[in-house]
Structure formats: C-alpha cells, structure tokens
Design a protein around this motif. Structure first.
Motif: not given
Ligand SMILES: Nc1ncnc2c1ncn2[C@@H]1O[C@H](COP(=O)(O)OP(=O)(O)OP(=O)(O)O)[C@@H](O)[C@H]1O
Ligand SMILES: [Mg+2]
Length: 215
Positions: A123-124, A98-100, A142-143, A128-129
């Motif tokens: 966060e928006l 997700v981060a990448q 979530q995707q 975050t988790d």
C-alpha cells in the motif's frame, strides 16, 4: 552518541589497484537521513556494500548501534547486521512473486503478521494490485518500488539505498520521496541514500556526504 561510526575505512578491489575508498570517516546519529553525492565511479555503491558486509575493508572500522561490525579482527556477517539494502539494480528474486519477495525478510514473524506487513508495504508503495506478479512482469519503476518495500518490511536499524528512484517518473518520485521520508522519520530508521539527483537529496535527507573521484 553516534549510531553509525565509520573510521578510517580504506578499500581497494585488488592489491596494486588504487584505493576506491581512502581513509574515509563519518558518523551518523540515530534516525538521521544522509545523502551521498559524488561522480560516477567515486565509490558510493562500494561504501554501501562495505556497510552491508558485502565487501571487507582493507583497514578501518565500522560500528553500528554500539556494536563493532568490522575491524582487522572482526567481521559480522551481512544477515546479522540488521541492515536493509536497496541495490542500484533492484536485485529482486526472479522466481518469487512480489508478495513473496517482500515477505522474504519476515520469516521471524508468524504468518498473519507477515501477510499484514506485506500488505502495508504494498500500500505504501502503491503496488497493491501487483502482489501476484513476478519481477519480469513489472516495469523498472515497479521493480524499484518492490525492492524498497522488501528492504523496509523487516524494519532494519539502518537502511542503505543505492539510486532507489532512478526509474520512477517525476510524479511518482515526488510521492514516494515524501512518503519515504515520512516513514523513515516515524520509524526512526537511520538511512544512507545515494542519488545522482540533488533534488532527491534535498527532498529526503538531513544532510549530504560528498565523495570525490580519486583517480
Ligand atoms: N568488482 C570490481 N572490481 C574492480 N573494480 C571495481 C569493481 N566494482 C567497482 N569497481 C571500481 O570501483 C570504483 C567505484 O565503484 P562504485 O560502483 O562504488 O562507484 P559509484 O560511485 O557507485 O558509481 P556510479 O555512480 O556509477 O554508480 C569504480 O572505479 C569502479 O570501476
Ligand atoms: Mg553506484
């Protein structure tokens, strides 16, 4: 002064097939949020793909922020258009976390700014988790939120969203809708949003563009 100008755009998938988009024209002012409503197959996704540079019109021209991006002689490549896109099927990079995924469009920023921006976006969108997860480890909703975060992170001058809330439950949808409207207004991002749900359009958009079935 128009920020987006679409003039007499015609598009068909192959010679001999009917035009999916036939002589379509409209304009948008900067920061405007416009909803696109129309039946299935009426060419809504195709219109977004034409603006993003993923399809080439047969005729007509498109100008974004005073810059001609397509006409008979001109074609600006998708990555040169400052356009962010959320696809109907999310289209996350499956081999990236997700981060990448979110940091992908931020290569021009230095490492710490990139990290900071990514965290802000997580966060928006209440993710975050999930920073270290891969797309296949996420639910559809979530995707969808990661796809939104990835499109918003580089602060595009125009954001194109194709059914961005279709997999969200009613509560999450209401939250994300109002937060998205807030962030679009704050950043003055011009936005085109396709949705089948008139309530999405009511909640976020300044006005509606209706496309009709052609066949
Ligand atoms: N690659 C393709 N080749 C040929 N025809 C296509 C192709 N992609 C889409 N079409 C056709 O073009 C028309 C417009 O498709 P498009 O995906 O833009 O519709 P849409 O309004 O986004 O529909 P939906 O609401 O179901 O997402 C449809 O009739 C579709 O069948
Ligand atoms: Mg579509």
């Amino acid at each position: 002064m128009s920020f987006v100008k679409v003039e007499n755009i015609t598009f068909r998938f192959a010679k001999g097939l009917p035009a999916v988009i036939d002589e379509l024209s409209f304009t948008m002012v900067q920061g405007e949020i416009v909803g696109i409503l129309g039946p299935s197959g009426s060419g809504k996704s195709t219109l977004l793909r034409l603006l993003a540079g993923l399809e080439i019109p047969e005729r007509g021209e498109i100008t974004i922020d005073g810059r001609l991006i397509v006409d008979e002689r001109t074609f600006v490549e998708p990555e040169q258009r400052c356009v962010g896109m959320v696809f109907q099927d999310y289209a996350l990079f499956p081999n990236m976390t997700v981060a990448q995924n979110i940091m992908f469009g931020l290569h021009k920023l230095n490492r710490s700014l990139r990290q900071e921006k990514m965290e802000q976006m997580l966060e928006l969108l209440h993710m975050t988790d999930y920073a270290k997860r891969y797309p296949h480890e996420l639910s559809g909703g979530q995707q969808q939120r990661v796809a939104l975060a990835r499109a918003l992170a580089p602060q595009p001058s125009i954001l194109l969203m194709d059914e961005p809330f279709s997999s969200l439950d009613a509560n999450l949808k209401a939250t994300i809708r109002s937060e998205l409207r807030h962030i679009l207004q704050k950043t003055n991002i011009t936005c085109l949003l396709v949705s089948h749900d008139p309530a999405d359009i009511d909640a976020i958009c300044d006005r509606v563009l209706k496309v009709s079935a052609r066949h």
